[in-house]
Design an enzyme around this catalytic site. Sequence first.
Site, PDB file in Angstrom:
ATOM      1  N   ASN A 158       0.814  -1.229   0.000  1.00  0.00           N
ATOM      2  CA  ASN A 158       0.000   0.000   0.000  1.00  0.00           C
ATOM      3  C   ASN A 158       0.847   1.278   0.000  1.00  0.00           C
ATOM      4  O   ASN A 158       0.408   2.313  -0.483  1.00  0.00           O
ATOM      5  CB  ASN A 158      -1.049  -0.004   1.123  1.00  0.00           C
ATOM      6  CG  ASN A 158      -0.448  -0.118   2.493  1.00  0.00           C
ATOM      7  OD1 ASN A 158       0.730  -0.439   2.642  1.00  0.00           O
ATOM      8  ND2 ASN A 158      -1.239   0.143   3.514  1.00  0.00           N
ATOM      9  N   GLU A 257       4.425  -3.519  12.553  1.00  0.00           N
ATOM     10  CA  GLU A 257       3.433  -2.485  12.276  1.00  0.00           C
ATOM     11  C   GLU A 257       2.304  -3.196  11.550  1.00  0.00           C
ATOM     12  O   GLU A 257       2.410  -3.474  10.361  1.00  0.00           O
ATOM     13  CB  GLU A 257       4.099  -1.381  11.436  1.00  0.00           C
ATOM     14  CG  GLU A 257       3.427  -0.045  11.611  1.00  0.00           C
ATOM     15  CD  GLU A 257       2.321   0.129  10.620  1.00  0.00           C
ATOM     16  OE1 GLU A 257       1.194  -0.322  10.917  1.00  0.00           O
ATOM     17  OE2 GLU A 257       2.583   0.699   9.563  1.00  0.00           O
ATOM     18  N   CYS A 291      -3.364   1.388   6.779  1.00  0.00           N
ATOM     19  CA  CYS A 291      -3.666   0.809   8.094  1.00  0.00           C
ATOM     20  C   CYS A 291      -4.112   1.878   9.082  1.00  0.00           C
ATOM     21  O   CYS A 291      -4.555   1.561  10.174  1.00  0.00           O
ATOM     22  CB  CYS A 291      -2.460   0.038   8.619  1.00  0.00           C
ATOM     23  SG  CYS A 291      -0.953   0.966   8.443  1.00  0.00           S
ATOM     24  N   GLU A 465       8.175   4.074  14.340  1.00  0.00           N
ATOM     25  CA  GLU A 465       8.934   4.481  13.159  1.00  0.00           C
ATOM     26  C   GLU A 465       8.873   5.995  13.019  1.00  0.00           C
ATOM     27  O   GLU A 465       7.817   6.600  13.188  1.00  0.00           O
ATOM     28  CB  GLU A 465       8.368   3.785  11.916  1.00  0.00           C
ATOM     29  CG  GLU A 465       8.555   2.275  12.009  1.00  0.00           C
ATOM     30  CD  GLU A 465       8.147   1.531  10.755  1.00  0.00           C
ATOM     31  OE1 GLU A 465       7.220   1.956  10.051  1.00  0.00           O
ATOM     32  OE2 GLU A 465       8.773   0.488  10.479  1.00  0.00           O
TER      33      GLU A 465
END
Length: 486
Positions: A158, A257, A291, A465
């Site tokens: 994505n 993640e 997400c 991150e």
Amino acid sequence: MDRVKNKSLLHKSSFINGTWVKGDGRTSFNVTNPANGAPLMSVENATEADVHLAIASAEKAFPSFRSLPAKSRAILLRKWYDLIIENIDDLALILSLEQGKPLAEARGEILYGASYVEWFSEEARRIYGDIIPAASSDKRILTLKQPIGVVAAITPWNFPSAMITRKVAPALAVGCTVIIKPSEETPLSALALAELAKQAGFPEGVLNVIVTKDAAMAGDIFCQSSVIRKLSFTGSTAVGKILMRKSADTVKKLSMELGGNAPFIVFDDADLDAAVKGAIASKYRNAGQTCVCANRIFVQEGVYDAFAEKLKIEVERLNVGSFDTKDVAIGPLINKAAIEKVTRIIADATGKGAKILLGGEPHALGHHFHQPTILTNVTRDMACFSEEIFGPVAPLYKFSSEEEVIKLANDTPYGLASYFYARDIGRIWRVSEALEYGMVGINEGIISSEAAPFGGVKESGNGREGSKYGTDDYLEIKYLCMGGLT
Ligand code: ADP
């Protein structure tokens, strides 16, 4: 692919130890354009031996790379950043072609991804240890921060570019060497980034890319390898759990993640126009395939109808089409399975009493396109409450009290992004503290930034991150105890 000007960015095989490994009977597969299914490029599958070679190359490159002065690594990262910016048009085109997102969004992703390279080129020189007051006068306590070692990064389709730089830039900044395994749906952006890293001058073996349709093969070898000290993964919770289990035998440090189920709450004191704008940005970006996309939109009863009406007016304006269509806002979904999932989730909701306010069907453009959709009368028993939709569908739930909506918002194993719109300052603090999420957007629908720590809690994963915390995931703290100082 003919429209890509800098042909040096186009590669068809894995990048290992500074070279493109190809031929020798390796099988291949097609990377396709999700807007029409047309093959873009045939790329070669890495073999098991290739994965082992990449690990050995990264291991060999590690001692000298970690020993470089931080400033040298900072300069390499900065060069990589400059080259990414120089090639932004081509990189955006490659990304749109293999992923489907509108060209303007793809450009945005390249800039966003590059911002991590720039940020960590700066952070590379700010890795500090400590001197800690000791319990006795003949001792001194010091800490060093050292790179963990060889890192494997497994990334999704994505964000084919930004999910790579967000992991790789901090790893390289602190002196780790890396092996990237991009999604088989979108390997071309990863290979283009590798080409630019090569041009930037990273030494052989420091950055490697494994392209394969057999993700489990590469994943298994990564997990079993005791050379790889750290695995950073972005993708589904299901695959994340597999990788965590498989990494147990080598006790690897992990960053995960994973999926989300973001609540987007509109309270009755919200600025409704701002909430509509935020909902659209959060829900429909990348055709709903992120997400952090709003997955459950909770609207307080007093403003429910007004919000739904305003949202409808704005969503009707979103143009659906291929990435290069004028003023396009929503591209295709990534593949057939994605369309089938969205269709199933809408059918489940309407079967249980939800109403379609807008859209509801696959788009007349066919293939993987879907109409932007708004559902009303949505309730907790529907699949869209618990499943990540990953498509352009906005389900609107009605709630009455703050207490009720906090309970509903937290009623999920996920805990990545959350959003709410309110003006009352007391409510803003109460809700911010009560939401069990790694990230909270307050009167804001777009929260990602290289300066902020991105990550989740609960089954959305661990690790952060970006930001000043982003290098922690790639560092070990070593404690030095100096005695006999009398
Ligand atoms: P999505 O549903 O978003 O495609 P996945 O978790 O399936 O998410 O994919 C994310 C990344 O994980 C991709 O690079 C994919 O190739 C990889 N992947 C999928 N299955 C496995 C596996 N069993 N082991 C290692 N990597 C995997």
